[in-house]
Each structure stands twice: as structure tokens, then as C-alpha cells.
Design an enzyme around this catalytic site. Structure first.
Site, short mmCIF file in Angstrom:
data_model
loop_
_atom_site.label_atom_id
_atom_site.label_comp_id
_atom_site.label_asym_id
_atom_site.label_seq_id
_atom_site.Cartn_x
_atom_site.Cartn_y
_atom_site.Cartn_z
N GLY A 48 119.27 -51.50 -30.26
CA GLY A 48 118.67 -51.79 -28.90
C GLY A 48 119.10 -50.34 -28.35
CB SER A 54 123.56 -49.38 -23.21
OG SER A 54 122.68 -49.11 -24.25
N GLY A 77 110.33 -48.34 -29.89
CA GLY A 77 110.06 -48.63 -28.64
C GLY A 77 109.94 -50.32 -29.15
CB SER A 126 116.93 -55.60 -35.93
OG SER A 126 118.25 -56.36 -35.90
CG ASP A 143 119.31 -54.13 -24.70
OD1 ASP A 143 118.60 -54.68 -24.45
OD2 ASP A 143 120.28 -53.07 -23.84
CG HIS A 146 114.27 -58.69 -24.47
ND1 HIS A 146 115.37 -58.08 -25.51
CD2 HIS A 146 113.98 -57.62 -23.69
CE1 HIS A 146 116.51 -57.82 -24.82
NE2 HIS A 146 115.89 -57.28 -23.37
CG HIS A 171 121.26 -55.73 -21.15
ND1 HIS A 171 120.44 -55.18 -20.68
CD2 HIS A 171 122.16 -56.11 -19.99
CE1 HIS A 171 120.04 -54.76 -19.61
NE2 HIS A 171 121.27 -55.61 -19.30
CG ASP A 172 117.35 -57.18 -20.18
OD1 ASP A 172 117.70 -56.60 -19.32
OD2 ASP A 172 117.35 -56.57 -21.48
#
Ligand code: SAH
Ligand code: MG
Length: 213
Positions: A48, A54, A77, A126, A143, A146, A171-172
Site C-alpha cells: 500500500g 510513506s 485504490g 497484494s 498499509d 483496510h 498502520h491504522d
């Protein structure tokens, strides 16, 4: 090994790049990658990248430690970046295909950062990339999508590829649902700890860093 903070020029560039990495967490990501390197051989992998915000912090750490960063993203996205969702940015839609496309932004960011020799852009889904991956990873940063399924697949398919002594950054991660979506916490962070293979190293905002035993 001790290295200082990220080069000020790269840090400014990261901060001016679009994306979702807060300043303190980007600095913590950079520091975690520097600290991870002595504990494991192998490349860094980011799941991501979006426009490369990042990626600049991680790529700077890869340069300092002599590693390669593979930046994996299909650039269409996530679900939450699509029209009608909270994190949609309409000018990132390619008018010809009608789909999000952040790849041109990522490339421009890497050129501006002078990181094209350190960061390898992997354009793909991914899980599809993970299926073909066999090199043990020194630093894995997750990341990507989600939602429950994307987060679960990233956990299942990528975390076994972290080298012994290697680092997993997520992350998150929001333990309190009032702060944000749950899947990175419930589908990645908690299972990693419960597996017994990872232990906590640090927390900065929503960034969790774990090390593989
Ligand atoms: N790290 C970035 C933000 C990433 S946003 C920053 O610092 O700003 C999440 C990214 O994950 C999006 O760019 C999206 O395209 C990507 N993504 C979501 N699901 C994916 C999948 N299945 N395969 C590849 N990339 C995916
Ligand atoms: Mg994020």
C-alpha cells in the site's frame, strides 16, 4: 547501528506528498526500519504505497541501511478510496478508465526523492504478489486495503514471509472503534500477537511495530 533522523529534504518531500501517513508516524516508521535492519537480512516490503508518502520515509531508511524496498500496490485504490467513500480523492481518477490510478503520482514522488534506485515499484494485487514471493523479508509494512478480507489476506499471505528477527509494522491500528476501522487491529495486529511469532516493539499513534521471534 545508530542513524539519525531522515534527511531533511526527504522529510519535507514526504510531508508534501499526498497520502495518509501522519508526520510523527512517518518518522517512527523510518526509525523502526533503521532499527530493524541489524536484526534480519533481506529486503523491505511495503503493502500500500498510494502516492508514495510513506514510501519516502521507508525508502530513505532502505537507502541508509543498504536495502531494497519493494513497494506493492495495484494503484486502483482501496475500497475506502472509491467514489462515495470517506477517503476518495476525485482528481486521482483516470478519466479514460474511470478508475483510480495513483501509479503516476508514486513514480513522480520517487523521482523527486531520488529513490528510484532503492525502491522497486511492484504494480499488482497484494495476494497475487505474495503467492509468488519467497525471499524472507527484513521489514514488512502493511498499509493496504483496510476491509476485513483485504486485511486478513495480507496477514495470512505476507506475515509468514517475515524473516526470523524481522519486523512487522502495521498502520491504522485502532483498538478503540471510536478512532477508526477495526480490521487492521482485529485481522492483523491481534492475530500476529496471538500466533506467538511476534512481540510488540513500539506504538506511535496508529502505527504498531512488532518483531518476529
Ligand atoms: N501508505 C500510503 C497509503 C496507502 S492507502 C501513505 O502513506 O499515504 C492504501 C493503498 O493500498 C491504496 O493505494 C490501494 O491501491 C492499495 N491496495 C488496497 N488493496 C490492495 C490490494 N489488494 N493489492 C494491492 N494494493 C492494494
Ligand atoms: Mg494508513
Amino acid at each position: 547501528m545508530s542513524h539519525g533522523p531522515i534527511d531533511e529534504r526527504l522529510r519535507s518531500l514526504a510531508l508534501s506528498t499526498r497520502g495518509f501517513m501522519p508526520e510523527a508516524e512517518g518518522d517512527a516508521l523510518h526509525a523502526a526500519a533503521l532499527e530493524a535492519a541489524p536484526h534480519a537480512d533481506g529486503p523491505f516490503v511495503e503493502i500500500g504505497s498510494y502516492c508514495g508518502r510513506s514510501t519516502v520515509w521507508l525508502g530513505a531508511a532502505a537507502r541508509t541501511t543498504g536495502r531494497t524496498l519493494f513497494a506493492v500496490d495495484h494503484h486502483f485504490g482501496s475500497e475506502e478510496n472509491q467514489p462515495g467513500w470517506e477517503w476518495h480523492e476525485p482528481d486521482l481518477v483516470d478519466p479514460r478508465t474511470g478508475r483510480m490510478d495513483t501509479l503516476p503520482r508514486l513514480r513522480a514522488t520517487l523521482v523527486d526523492a531520488g529513490l528510484t534506485d532503492v525502491v522497486v515499484t511492484v504494480v499488482g494485487d497484494s495476494p497475487t504478489v505474495a503467492r509468488a514471493w519467497s525471499t524472507p523479508i527484513a521489514f514488512l509494512f502493511i498499509d493496504g486495503g483496510h476491509g476485513v478480507e483485504p486485511a486478513r489476506r495480507d496477514y495470512e499471505m505476507w506475515t509468514p514471509l517475515v524473516a526470523p528477527g524481522g519486523t512487522l509494522a502495521i498502520h491504522d491500528v485502532f483498538p478503540d472503534p471510536a478512532d477508526g476501522g477495526r480490521p487492521p487491529y482485529e485481522e492483523i495486529y491481534l492475530p500476529a500477537l496471538a500466533s506467538g511469532s511476534f512481540e510488540d516493539v513500539s506504538v506511535t499513534g496508529s502505527l504498531r511495530v512488532l518483531r518476529r521471534r
